[in-house]
Scaffold this active site. Structure first.
Site, mmCIF file in Angstrom:
data_model
loop_
_atom_site.group_PDB
_atom_site.id
_atom_site.type_symbol
_atom_site.label_atom_id
_atom_site.label_comp_id
_atom_site.label_asym_id
_atom_site.label_seq_id
_atom_site.Cartn_x
_atom_site.Cartn_y
_atom_site.Cartn_z
ATOM 1 N N GLU A 25 2.539 1.160 -11.656
ATOM 2 C CA GLU A 25 3.913 1.488 -11.250
ATOM 3 C C GLU A 25 4.387 2.797 -11.884
ATOM 4 O OE1 GLU A 25 4.734 -0.235 -8.900
ATOM 5 O OE2 GLU A 25 3.553 -2.019 -9.199
ATOM 6 N N GLY A 67 0.783 -1.223 0.000
ATOM 7 C CA GLY A 67 0.000 0.000 0.000
ATOM 8 C C GLY A 67 0.820 1.280 0.000
#
Length: 380
Positions: free
Chosen positions: A364, A125
């Site tokens: 990402e 997270g």
């Protein structure tokens, strides 16, 4: 001379995944996609095969392989169903990878064996609803209270945010905007004040669970701090260096899947009395796809080799992720064009590759962020 051949481990992994996927993934991928269903039992079985602990050393119950084998596993799974490749990669490189890189011996002994077999599913997270890539302004805060930290806030777009058994969570312990003001914590499912939230209903990657994680006066003992207090953001950036290789491999798998489907279809589909592969309009598309896929593979191979040798892969990982993800989107689009009207239906896999591929330019960090990373590195 550089050896571009695959090693025996890679060939073994590829064959094992193809056999497994024919029975456990391909027959069900449309159903999972239609229902937005996360097939947790499949990942338990992948754990039994050693694929949920590819990079974890054997001393912690993992397979002990390097990045070449890891990339092969992601590519082969993603050709079958990119959602499965995504979840496998997030579990391996983010949650397990963070603990492997920065955990103390006690933390590694406790968590890595369970993660390696997928007895416990991992989550990671960092992203929040209002900050995204602006992690320095995160609003999830951990306040010291004796031997504990009290965490309040929320994370979103978290892979396995609901189903994860253990999560590595980065929370702010210092001032806003301070890169040394964030700390990483290991949280277990069932910790009071820690729960999963809303599950996202997504365009693609629908069999990979993406959800919120919510923290309401969640008390975490200081023994659950990963590394040193204040190093969470620095750790996260190092973890993401490997994460970019994961997304690059995921992208390569999608592009290869779209390409292989296109080649097969172009050979079988007849127009004007001959296969459409005989027309330059189609054959040139296939030539372009093959070339860009090979370029993606070489960028990923270079980044993987550097990662295995313990060298920095900030530049090479960003280049591989940026290029391969753009190729995945482009190749999926070309595949739909080759299939024509059939490519727009769910009867063939290319429409799913088309939807799934878009995440690769976002996950990402967007392609634009990768360009920033690349430019920063080359201008040093």
């Amino acid at each position: 001379m550089i050896d571009f051949s695959t090693n025996e481990n890679q060939r073994m992994i590829a064959e094992m995944i193809r056999d497994f996927g024919a029975k456990e993934i391909t027959p069900f991928r449309k159903e999972w996609d239609d229902k937005n269903y996360f097939p947790l039992p499949v990942f338990k079985k992948l754990g039994e095969l050693g694929l949920m602990g590819v990079l974890i050393p054997t001393e912690y119950g993992g397979s002990g392989f390097g990045y070449e084998e890891y990339v092969t596993a992601i590519v082969e799974l993603s050709k079958l169903d990119p959602s499965v490749g995504l979840s496998m990669a997030a579990h391996n490189s983010l949650c397990s990878g963070h603990i492997l890189l920065f955990g103390n011996n006690e933390q590694k002994q406790k968590y890595l064996p369970k993660l390696a077999t997928c007895e416990w599913l991992g989550a990671w997270g960092l992203t929040e609803p209002n900050t995204g890539s602006d992690a320095g302004n995160m609003r999830t805060v951990a306040t010291k209270d004796g031997d504990y930290y009290v965490i309040n806030g929320a994370k979103n777009f978290i892979t396995h945010g609901v189903s994860g058994d253990v999560a590595v969570v980065i929370a702010r312990t210092g001032e806003v905007g301070d890169s040394h003001g964030m700390t990483a914590f290991i949280l277990e499912k069932g910790t009071p004040g820690f729960k999963g939230g809303r599950k996202e209903d997504k365009l693609g990657m629908r069999a990979s669970e993406t959800a919120e994680m919510i923290f309401e006066d969640c008390r975490v003992h200081e023994s659950q701090v990963l590394g040193k207090v204040g190093e969470g953001f620095i750790q996260a950036m190092k973890v993401l260096d490997g994460g970019r290789i994961s997304i690059a491999a995921l992208s390569l798998g999608i592009a290869e899947g779209a390409f292989e489907a296109s080649v097969s279809y172009a050979k079988e589909r007849q127009q004007f009395g001959k296969p459409i592969s005989s027309f330059q309009g189609i054959s040139f598309k296939l030539a372009d796809m093959a070339t860009r896929i090979e370029a993606s593979r070489l960028l990923i191979s270079k980044a993987s080799a550097l990662k295995n040798s313990g060298k920095s892969v900030t530049l090479e990982g960003a280049q591989a992720k940026y290029y391969a993800s753009e190729v995945a989107v482009w190749a999926a689009n070309e595949a739909v064009q080759i299939f024509g009207g059939y490519g727009f239906t769910k009867d063939y896999p290319v429409e799913k590759y088309y939807r799934d591929a878009k995440l690769c330019t976002i996950g990402e960090g967007t392609s634009e962020i990768q360009k920033i990373v690349i430019a920063r590195e080359v201008l040093k």
